[in-house]
Motif scaffolding. Structure first.
Motif, PDB file in Angstrom:
ATOM      1  N   GLU A 129       0.866  -1.167   0.000  1.00  0.00           N
ATOM      2  CA  GLU A 129       0.000   0.000   0.000  1.00  0.00           C
ATOM      3  C   GLU A 129       0.912   1.229   0.000  1.00  0.00           C
ATOM      4  OE1 GLU A 129      -2.403  -0.272   3.469  1.00  0.00           O
ATOM      5  OE2 GLU A 129      -3.085  -2.302   3.023  1.00  0.00           O
ATOM      6  N   VAL A 130       0.534   2.245  -0.721  1.00  0.00           N
ATOM      7  CA  VAL A 130       1.356   3.445  -0.823  1.00  0.00           C
ATOM      8  C   VAL A 130       0.574   4.636  -0.290  1.00  0.00           C
ATOM      9  CG1 VAL A 130       2.725   4.924  -2.332  1.00  0.00           C
ATOM     10  CG2 VAL A 130       2.460   2.499  -2.880  1.00  0.00           C
ATOM     11  N   SER A 131       1.207   5.389   0.596  1.00  0.00           N
ATOM     12  CA  SER A 131       0.622   6.623   1.115  1.00  0.00           C
ATOM     13  C   SER A 131       1.702   7.698   1.108  1.00  0.00           C
ATOM     14  CB  SER A 131       0.083   6.418   2.534  1.00  0.00           C
ATOM     15  OG  SER A 131       1.137   6.000   3.402  1.00  0.00           O
ATOM     16  N   LEU A 132       1.319   8.919   1.401  1.00  0.00           N
ATOM     17  CA  LEU A 132       2.289  10.008   1.515  1.00  0.00           C
ATOM     18  C   LEU A 132       2.521  10.317   2.990  1.00  0.00           C
ATOM     19  CD1 LEU A 132       1.098  12.460  -1.276  1.00  0.00           C
ATOM     20  CD2 LEU A 132       3.150  11.035  -1.301  1.00  0.00           C
ATOM     21  N   VAL A 133       3.796  10.509   3.350  1.00  0.00           N
ATOM     22  CA  VAL A 133       4.128  10.877   4.726  1.00  0.00           C
ATOM     23  C   VAL A 133       5.013  12.116   4.708  1.00  0.00           C
ATOM     24  CG1 VAL A 133       3.946   8.517   5.573  1.00  0.00           C
ATOM     25  CG2 VAL A 133       6.171   9.386   4.830  1.00  0.00           C
ATOM     26  N   GLN A 134       4.955  12.857   5.804  1.00  0.00           N
ATOM     27  CA  GLN A 134       5.768  14.059   5.933  1.00  0.00           C
ATOM     28  C   GLN A 134       7.159  13.697   6.428  1.00  0.00           C
ATOM     29  OE1 GLN A 134       5.036  17.559   5.290  1.00  0.00           O
ATOM     30  NE2 GLN A 134       7.264  17.392   5.398  1.00  0.00           N
TER      31      GLN A 134
END
Length: 256
Positions: A129-134
């Motif tokens: 699964e791919v998400s965006l993180v800071q």
């Protein structure tokens, strides 16, 4: 729940999601953390908190030690933060960001919530699964938080270690904390070893050489941690291909 001589509360359905219940897992890490906390004052910095495995070992040694954790998986942060709040641990906090060498939103690859192998580095052989993180530069974050003494830093970010280390370059020069980290070999398996594809091996060697160069640049020496005894053995560089001499994936950099 008991860590060392101290008892802590775990609330309701969150009980299975804070810290691995197997106390036999990575026992050497408890020995190593105890050694480092006895050596130095200052905060323990945990880069890659996951479900609190390292946090529990810090609590077992010294529950009042300042603890600062960084973890981009929000489910992990929620559970560890909940544990901190219900036990009123005033000197501990976990921040839902990834430390790196740049300030940016970056893709983050996971296999479900609380994935121990989640990383900023994509593994083409796995479905993620791919998400965006800071991501934030570690030097800047620690400066903003007013951290002026560090007992030790632990980095476990599944292949992105070099980016964390580069982002902490000024902190290492100024405060000189020992750094615990992981470097994976070019093979896997217990007993019978299986080598990774050569393309992966070359990438691993390049990352390992970069880590060694980065630590040498700021005046640190490298040691291999024997995972059966927690003994430290000085090394000049990483050898990812020597199956016969393999003693584990854990290493430490100590200031010279």
């Amino acid at each position: 729940m008991r860590f060392g001589h101290h008892r802590f509360k775990v609330a309701g359905y969150h009980s299975g999601r804070f810290v691995a219940p197997d106390s036999e897992h990575e026992q050497f890490m408890g020995v190593l953390i105890r050694r480092l906390l006895l050596e130095r004052p200052g905060a323990f910095i945990d880069v890659g908190v996951n479900v609190g495995q390292t946090f529990a070992r810090v609590l077992a040694v010294e529950k009042d030690r300042q603890y600062l954790g960084f973890e981009p998986q929000l489910s992990c942060c929620f559970n560890v933060d909940h544990f901190i709040r219900i036990n009123r641990i005033a000197n501990a906090s976990v921040i839902p960001i990834a430390l790196s060498d740049s300030n940016a939103l970056k893709p983050f690859f996971t296999n479900g919530q609380t994935d121990e192998c989640a990383s900023l580095i994509d593994d083409p052989s796995s479905v993620h699964e791919v998400s965006l993180v800071q991501c934030r530069v570690g030097d800047e974050v620690l400066d903003e938080l007013g951290i002026n003494a560090i007992a030790a830093i632990k980095i476990d970010v599944e292949g992105a270690e070099i980016h964390v280390i580069r982002g902490l370059r000024d902190t290492l020069r100024r405060l000189r904390p020992p750094v615990i980290f992981e470097v994976l070999p070019n093979f896997f398996g217990i007993g019978e070893r299986t080598r990774h594809p050569e393309m992966v091996c070359e990438r691993n060697r390049g990352n390992a050489d970069s880590i060694a160069e980065e630590f040498h640049r700021v005046g640190y020496r490298l040691v291999q941690i024997d995972e059966s005894s927690a003994e430290e053995t000085p090394i000049e560089k990483f050898d990812l291909d020597d199956e016969a001499q393999f003693r584990g994936t854990s290493f430490m950099a100590r200031p010279i």
